[in-house]
Design an enzyme around this catalytic site. Structure first.
Site, PDB file in Angstrom:
ATOM      1  N   ASP A   8    -100.252 -17.822 -95.292  1.00  0.00           N
ATOM      2  CA  ASP A   8    -100.098 -19.250 -95.016  1.00  0.00           C
ATOM      3  C   ASP A   8    -100.001 -19.362 -93.502  1.00  0.00           C
ATOM      4  OD1 ASP A   8     -99.229 -21.832 -94.567  1.00  0.00           O
ATOM      5  OD2 ASP A   8     -97.354 -21.632 -95.695  1.00  0.00           O
ATOM      6  N   GLU A 170    -104.418 -25.502 -99.040  1.00  0.00           N
ATOM      7  CA  GLU A 170    -102.980 -25.314 -99.223  1.00  0.00           C
ATOM      8  C   GLU A 170    -102.458 -25.920-100.536  1.00  0.00           C
ATOM      9  OE1 GLU A 170    -101.580 -26.806 -95.467  1.00  0.00           O
ATOM     10  OE2 GLU A 170    -102.463 -25.096 -94.401  1.00  0.00           O
ATOM     11  N   ASP A 194     -96.735 -32.300 -99.242  1.00  0.00           N
ATOM     12  CA  ASP A 194     -96.462 -31.229 -98.278  1.00  0.00           C
ATOM     13  C   ASP A 194     -96.029 -31.828 -96.939  1.00  0.00           C
ATOM     14  OD1 ASP A 194     -96.473 -29.160 -96.446  1.00  0.00           O
ATOM     15  OD2 ASP A 194     -98.427 -28.361 -97.032  1.00  0.00           O
TER      16      ASP A 194
HETATM   17  P1  ADP Z   1     -95.476 -25.758 -91.560  1.00  0.00           P
HETATM   18  O1  ADP Z   1     -95.575 -26.985 -90.715  1.00  0.00           O
HETATM   19  O2  ADP Z   1     -95.854 -24.557 -90.823  1.00  0.00           O
HETATM   20  O3  ADP Z   1     -96.161 -25.907 -92.877  1.00  0.00           O
HETATM   21  P2  ADP Z   1     -92.936 -25.525 -92.940  1.00  0.00           P
HETATM   22  O4  ADP Z   1     -93.470 -26.024 -94.197  1.00  0.00           O
HETATM   23  O5  ADP Z   1     -92.269 -24.215 -92.954  1.00  0.00           O
HETATM   24  O6  ADP Z   1     -93.938 -25.538 -91.767  1.00  0.00           O
HETATM   25  O7  ADP Z   1     -91.906 -26.636 -92.420  1.00  0.00           O
HETATM   26  C1  ADP Z   1     -91.226 -26.489 -91.233  1.00  0.00           C
HETATM   27  C2  ADP Z   1     -90.307 -27.660 -91.087  1.00  0.00           C
HETATM   28  O8  ADP Z   1     -89.357 -27.629 -92.136  1.00  0.00           O
HETATM   29  C3  ADP Z   1     -89.529 -27.643 -89.789  1.00  0.00           C
HETATM   30  O9  ADP Z   1     -89.560 -28.929 -89.205  1.00  0.00           O
HETATM   31  C4  ADP Z   1     -88.135 -27.296 -90.247  1.00  0.00           C
HETATM   32  O10 ADP Z   1     -87.139 -27.862 -89.412  1.00  0.00           O
HETATM   33  C5  ADP Z   1     -88.092 -27.919 -91.607  1.00  0.00           C
HETATM   34  N1  ADP Z   1     -87.061 -27.324 -92.430  1.00  0.00           N
HETATM   35  C6  ADP Z   1     -86.914 -26.035 -92.806  1.00  0.00           C
HETATM   36  N2  ADP Z   1     -85.802 -25.872 -93.542  1.00  0.00           N
HETATM   37  C7  ADP Z   1     -85.231 -27.096 -93.629  1.00  0.00           C
HETATM   38  C8  ADP Z   1     -84.054 -27.601 -94.236  1.00  0.00           C
HETATM   39  N3  ADP Z   1     -83.226 -26.793 -94.904  1.00  0.00           N
HETATM   40  N4  ADP Z   1     -83.780 -28.915 -94.111  1.00  0.00           N
HETATM   41  C9  ADP Z   1     -84.616 -29.739 -93.427  1.00  0.00           C
HETATM   42  N5  ADP Z   1     -85.724 -29.328 -92.831  1.00  0.00           N
HETATM   43  C10 ADP Z   1     -86.041 -28.022 -92.928  1.00  0.00           C
HETATM   44 MG    MG Z   2     -97.224 -25.583 -94.471  1.00  0.00          MG
END
Ligand code: ADP
Ligand code: MG
Length: 609
Positions: A8, A170, A194
């Site tokens: 991913d 995705e 998402d």
């Molecule tokens: P991507 O954009 O790479 O798909 P993710 O799906 O991993 O990223 O999402 C990342 C986001 O999720 C970040 O903004 C992070 O702060 C937020 N995030 C991760 N864990 C939590 C949580 N427990 N509560 C709120 N936001 C979260």
């Molecule tokens: Mg993502």
């Protein structure tokens, strides 16, 4: 032992997972964390850092922290300039085909190179874990990624030394991770919601006869967890005495952002959070905030989720009641306020048994296992985000593969030659929703030559558009009598911005009516020219068959049509085309008779019976 992995490649975090015998697992770092921040830091002392290391150094050291570069994959510098938000990029000037960033040490890097570094780091993690080389990978991309963005992702994989088995959407990966690809779920309809770090994607999937299709996608390419951080970071900076974040040192901004993000994540499990922010040169901030206060603060950001959800459901023609489930993906869906929104909007409990951060990587790993093992023949379908078409006479676009068509896809259309003795035909491949070429994105031009000379309208050329499972396009033109072909693999022209993609979709709706009108006008003009040419040719060759008065009447209407053709009234053009048809009917009958006579002259009557 060779293993295939699922990756991913996220905007904020990237993950790698493997699968074997149906079970998938995310591979973790020494701290037990599966997430690898998609971040690079270029410091003053010349040493670069990636992942967590990059984030940590940016809070203590001046340098360039590059974040969220996924939004620039396959994009020109133009796109980067328009990107909203508190970013610390320094654009390298003068490259509108592929964006480049200046970094410490007088260097420039591209999003493809950076992505390749993240992929290489994940590959190394997998090789260490599995104790052997990893060669194949399935890499996920957003469902709406266009040709250039997919190609850029594939290029990054190659640069990292990976054999990219497949690019997978995705949302489809998330559905696979939930096991929705089993026969008992046939005919299911699902929404994948998402909300990641920097982007929001909502997709509607259908699973039918063993095949996934993405029915519709929507989203906001500038909405994600970062935006929640930003409102909180602005508040912290204000409390510390800086009303305007513009011009503040990068280290300070990074600290505010990190503090905000940590607080935001704690609100997902805690009702009240004590936020401490004590930057150098500012008033120290220490305040307790309730979850309720936090929700009020971020409400304007959350609201932006609604319109894309409405658009996707409308495009798919579904309501909440039609759904077999709603899948939550992305770290930001851990926020209770986001879950509450999903529940309210779709009118149901979202599926929650998988980890929203990991579900995409898990689905990619399951797919990689299938593709490398090859023991099950499963086809995963995506859709193409924008229509693919070809330019026809008068600068009008003929759509060959419409938007939201499942891929792989193949479609064909036939053109006839438009001039006598024509030996070549030019093709212009375009992408977009508008009716006129100038409003669409040009993808490629190519020429088919060596068409044997024939009368206009006799030569036939078949044009085939083939979109492969990765969403990459090949266009082939084939002349039917000789079988001569020419083809072009559409080389991405790194440079269509997300904003442009969205704008093209919006425009096609706003302008649909106006476009139709101008399309009809253009078609009328082309038709008029064709008839004028044919009439003049007939007059030249067989004018003697007409009396002086008959000839004058034909010439008269032809001249009127010529004038109308250059004006804008398409109804007048249609009327005169009919009039000319009428005026030349008798002439055509006489010519037909003459040519039958001359054909008969050299043949016995028996040949015709
Ligand atoms: P991507 O954009 O790479 O798909 P993710 O799906 O991993 O990223 O999402 C990342 C986001 O999720 C970040 O903004 C992070 O702060 C937020 N995030 C991760 N864990 C939590 C949580 N427990 N509560 C709120 N936001 C979260
Ligand atoms: Mg993502």
């Amino acid at each position: 032992m060779e293993r295939a992995v699922g990756i991913d490649l996220g905007t904020t975090y990237s993950l790698v997972a493997t699968a074997g015998k149906g079970a998938a697992r995310v591979l973790r770092d020494a701290n037990g964390d599966g997430r690898f921040p998609s971040a690079a830091f270029f410091g003053r002392n010349g040493k670069d850092a990636l992942g967590w290391d990059a984030l940590h150094r940016a809070e203590h050291e001046d340098g360039d922290l590059l974040l969220s570069i996924k939004r620039f994959m396959g994009r020109g510098a133009h796109a980067a300039r328009q990107d909203p938000g508190l970013r610390s990029f320094r654009l390298a000037a003068g490259d509108d085909r592929m964006v480049r960033f200046h970094v410490e040490g007088d260097r420039t890097v591209t999003p493809i190179e950076l992505s390749a570094r993240y992929l290489a780091a994940l590959k190394a993690r997998a090789e260490q874990d599995l104790g052997g080389p990893v060669t194949g990978a399935v890499i996920t991309v957003p469902a709406y990624f266009d040709d250039a963005q997919r190609q850029a992702t594939k290029d990054a994989g190659k640069l990292a030394g990976l054999n990219v088995l497949r690019l997978l959407a995705e949302p489809t990966a998330a559905a696979v991770a939930y096991g929705l690809d089993r026969p008992e779920h046939d005919n299911g309809r699902y929404v994948v919601f998402d909300l990641g770090g920097g982007t929001f994607d909502v997709s509607v999937l259908a699973f039918e006869r063993g095949v996934f299709q993405v029915l519709a996608t929507s989203g906001d390419t500038a909405l994600g967890g970062d935006d929640f951080d930003l409102v909180l970071a602005r508040m912290l900076l204000r409390d510390a005495g800086w009303d305007d974040p513009a011009g503040l040192p990068r280290v300070l901004l990074n600290q505010a952002r990190a503090a905000a993000k940590a607080a935001k994540e704690r609100f997902s499990t805690e009702e009240r959070v004590e936020i401490v922010f004590a930057p150098e040169g500012g008033r120290p901030v220490r305040r307790t905030m309730t979850r309720q206060e936090f929700h009020v603060l971020v409400d304007p950001v959350l609201r932006r989720c609604r319109a894309p959800c409405e658009a996707a459901m409308r495009d798919a023609g579904l309501t909440g009641a039609d759904l077999g489930g709603v899948i939550l993906v992305g770290g930001s869906t851990r926020m209770p306020v986001v879950r509450a929104f999903v529940r309210e909007f779709f009118g149901r409990e979202p599926l929650l048994d998988a980890n929203p951060d990991e579900v995409v990587a898990v689905g990619a790993a399951l797919q990689a296992d299938l593709l490398s093992g090859g023991d099950r023949d499963m086809l995963l379908l995506d859709v193409t985000p924008l229509s693919l078409g070809v330019e026809t006479m008068g600068g009008v676009v003929d759509k060959i593969i419409p938007r939201n068509t499942s891929i792989p896809a193949r479609a064909r259309t036939t053109f006839t030659t438009y001039a006598d003795g024509q030996t070549g035909m030019d093709f212009h491949v375009v992408q977009g929703e508008r009716e006129k070429v100038e409003d669409c994105k040009s993808l490629a031009r190519f020429k088919l030559s060596g068409i044997p000379p024939m009368a206009a309208g006799i030569g036939r050329v078949e044009v085939t558009y083939a979109l492969d499972a990765d969403g990459l396009l090949t266009v082939t033109a084939r002349e039917t009598t000789t079988g001569r072909t020419a083809s072009v693999e559409v080389k991405p022209s790194y440079g269509l911005t997300d904003a442009e993609v969205e704008q093209m979709l919006v425009d096609s709706m706003d302008f649909a009516e106006q476009d139709m009108e101008s399309r009809l006008l253009i078609e009328g003009r082309v038709e008029a020219q064709r008839i004028i040419d044919a009439t003049r040719k007939a007059l030249r060759e067989d004018g003697a068959m007409l009396s002086a008065a008959e000839r004058r009447s034909v010439e008269d209407v032809t001249a009127q049509l010529e004038v109308a053709k250059n004006a804008r009234d398409r109804h007048e053009i249609t009327r005169l085309i009919d009039a000319l048809d009428h005026a030349t009917a008798e002439f055509a009958r006489r010519r037909m008779g003459a040519s039958i006579q001359s054909a008969l002259k050299d043949h016995s009557i028996r040949e015709f019976t």
